[in-house]
Scaffold this motif. Sequence first.
Motif, PDB file in Angstrom:
ATOM      1  N   PHE A   1      40.903  42.573  48.401  1.00 56.84           N
ATOM      2  CA  PHE A   1      39.947  42.138  49.417  1.00 56.84           C
ATOM      3  C   PHE A   1      40.673  41.746  50.702  1.00 56.84           C
ATOM      4  O   PHE A   1      40.234  42.079  51.818  1.00 56.84           O
ATOM      5  N   VAL A   2      41.784  41.037  50.582  1.00 58.26           N
ATOM      6  CA  VAL A   2      42.583  40.686  51.763  1.00 58.26           C
ATOM      7  C   VAL A   2      43.063  41.957  52.453  1.00 58.26           C
ATOM      8  O   VAL A   2      42.993  42.080  53.688  1.00 58.26           O
TER       9      VAL A   2
ATOM     10  N   ARG B   1      50.399  48.718  42.354  1.00 54.07           N
ATOM     11  CA  ARG B   1      51.005  48.311  41.078  1.00 54.07           C
ATOM     12  C   ARG B   1      50.032  47.513  40.216  1.00 54.07           C
ATOM     13  O   ARG B   1      50.167  47.480  38.990  1.00 54.07           O
ATOM     14  N   HIS B   2      49.112  46.807  40.859  1.00 57.64           N
ATOM     15  CA  HIS B   2      48.167  45.943  40.127  1.00 57.64           C
ATOM     16  C   HIS B   2      46.745  46.354  40.519  1.00 57.64           C
ATOM     17  O   HIS B   2      46.113  45.739  41.360  1.00 57.64           O
ATOM     18  N   GLU B   3      46.262  47.394  39.891  1.00 61.56           N
ATOM     19  CA  GLU B   3      44.993  47.987  40.306  1.00 61.56           C
ATOM     20  C   GLU B   3      43.806  47.056  40.123  1.00 61.56           C
ATOM     21  O   GLU B   3      42.797  47.204  40.803  1.00 61.56           O
TER      22      GLU B   3
ATOM     23  N   GLU C   1      33.549  47.204  42.469  1.00 59.87           N
ATOM     24  CA  GLU C   1      33.572  47.823  41.139  1.00 59.87           C
ATOM     25  C   GLU C   1      34.174  46.841  40.123  1.00 59.87           C
ATOM     26  O   GLU C   1      33.709  46.742  38.983  1.00 59.87           O
ATOM     27  N   LEU C   2      35.211  46.099  40.568  1.00 61.34           N
ATOM     28  CA  LEU C   2      35.859  45.131  39.685  1.00 61.34           C
ATOM     29  C   LEU C   2      35.079  43.825  39.610  1.00 61.34           C
ATOM     30  O   LEU C   2      35.042  43.175  38.562  1.00 61.34           O
ATOM     31  N   GLN C   3      34.485  43.404  40.738  1.00 65.72           N
ATOM     32  CA  GLN C   3      33.763  42.130  40.822  1.00 65.72           C
ATOM     33  C   GLN C   3      32.432  42.360  41.546  1.00 65.72           C
ATOM     34  O   GLN C   3      32.317  42.114  42.750  1.00 65.72           O
TER      35      GLN C   3
END
Length: 754
Positions: A266-267, A257-259, A290-292
């Motif tokens: 990470f968890v 739901r929260h891509e 890719e995000l961080q």
Amino acid sequence: MAGVGPPRGGGLDPFWIVWAEHEPVLRNLCARMHRGRPDDAEDVLRTAMTRAWAQWSVRHSTVRNPGAWLQTVTRNVSLSYHREERRRADLLPLVFERSHGRGEPMAEQVLRRQMLATVMQTIDAMRPAIREPLIAYALYGQSYTEVAEKFGLTASAARQRIQEARRILAAALEDEPSSASRRDRSESPETPRKSDPPDGSDVVGPLLDEIAWRLRDTCVIQVKLPSGGTLEYHASFEDGLGRRKQRIRSLEVYVARHERSWRKRFVLANLLIADSRMEEGEAHLRKVLELQPRHLPSSLRLGQILVLARRLDDAVAVYEAAQRNAASAATRHHLRGLIERARAGAVFAQYAVDQRAEHLQRAVEAFEQAIAEEPRNVAHYHELGITYEAWGKPVEASAAYDAALNVDPDDVFALARSHNPLTAQGRYDLVLPRLERAVELDPNYTYALKLLVDRRACMGLVRGREGRRTLALAGRLLERSPDSADAMDAYTRYFERRGETEKCVELWRNFLTRNPANAKAWTFLGTALQRCYDWHGAAEAYIKSHSLDPAWLDVYWRGWSVLIRAGYADEARGWIAEGLQRFPNHWDMMSVIAQAQCALGEEPETYLRTAHRVVEMAPELERSWLVYGDLLLKAGRPQDALEALQRSLEITQSAPGAPVPWPLMSIGKALKRLGRDQEATRSFEHCLRLVRRHYREDSLYHWYLGVIHVEMGDLDAAERAFRRASKAGVWLAVESLEDVESRRRARAAPEAQP
């Protein structure tokens, strides 16, 4: 602060009586160690209570002073808490920044500790039929299906028993006096409906999660290999792994739901890796990066699993990307060390697809530069020690772990990992205390626990009260990791040292029906069959292990002599060629290859050349000179052998700890070959005295005596010693008795001739 009182139903477990007696002292200890931070003091006290409760079933029979033991547990938890705070602040300040003002009032913290105690006391009081499934499910993260298989239940019955246990816990929390105050604050004036759950039911899950978190442990993960086998690895995780299956399901829904929620992802990735779902974990880690792109923990974890899967080029690419984004010089040096070690072909200690010395040297230099930048960061020392271990340099590896312990004397990783290099140096005086300390600090550190059980079994602590403790430790390890070959190896080691070798074979066969691709398990089965003198079966098991994972040094170390004895000479020669390619700079591998070449009937020049490389690579090790001297003796060069063996003896005599008697035995043999019988006798007698003085507690003690008596020519004394060894369950004694009879016949044959 309020103390922890007994549960309403009576029948208090002895642990809680001891805890209630000493809790005021422990609370004061936490307050002193966390001055000005009462919330941290309370947090530490809760963790200490939880860990002491978990250890009590194993340790209570050997704890002579419960108050001192509880203070030690509490002090260790407090020190670990301080170290973790410093480590997070020093290494990853942006990721692990922590606010000490958590906003939870002290009264709420005390109430939560009371509720935790109530839950643990109630679990203790449950009947085993529902207690054990609850612990497996709620604390160790097993699914209903796994619980059902473990206890011989249907999935429905397992679910019902766990639900019954949760209802008991909810009722116990409802009966607590403190529950009334909770209701007073939280309930509306309206009368609750009969269908509403009891007051305690909504907090049972979080409390079980907290217990599981406070029992934070490492996890044995299973990595699929290109060869078709699976590799075991003892991985450590920052966050707790309790109730893994349920949390994975919840987090999968959340990240779908929260891509762009990279923290939760990470968890989730770590939980999937802990569950041995490597492909899914890798995909989520790549999404996090890719995000961080600057998220260092994701890069380190991803690089680690790629190295374990032998995808070394992919791992190098991940580390290089992280290196470009690293802010500090120390981090860049650390990552360069990981890059060079991967390029060297080294997976980790005793595993390698290659062993390129030039890259290993660069890795060492990089980690040393990282240490120069951050001398208080033990992570750099850890990787330096691992690199030296992979290179086959135990003295240097030991020094790296010692340096880590100088920074932090309670560094659990260094305490446990130093076992192998210390053993190679014969420093048994340090091995057991360090393992005991590691398990005391972290009772759920699976790697340290496995090594401790191994060491206790080898010391003969398999009978009486100490034997019960060894079995309890092994059972706890196996319960937590039922599909780990290392855990099963520790468990079977107990029975092996009791002489129950057939049981070991049965246990391994059952294990392999569940885990047929586990390469380690096939090696351990080969060893168990070898103990039963099934040479052909053992050879087949070693060959199977090698086909599943040819990069493990132990399969060569254990299997060569068996292959030769079982008539698999061609396979043994193939392994020699492969070992030379995989471990060309590892002294232990070269020593085994030299002995195998001798057993295969190679020319003396061939195996002596290999053996000489051993002393060139490890001139400071007693064992390297001992192997070289023994092979010189077999090659018919007793004078050269004597010189090498005397060098081995000098190293032994200069080292701290109990002296190693085996150079004296080989020196005696060399002196006999040279016709110096009186000197040989004195050497054997000295060897005998050392064994009697320093090895009486060793499980092989009587076998050692028998071997020495054989060399001294006293076959009657040798037979008596071997029979005692056989009675004690030493498998080597059977063949030794046959050797004594053979020597008797050979001695009698000339006398029978006219």
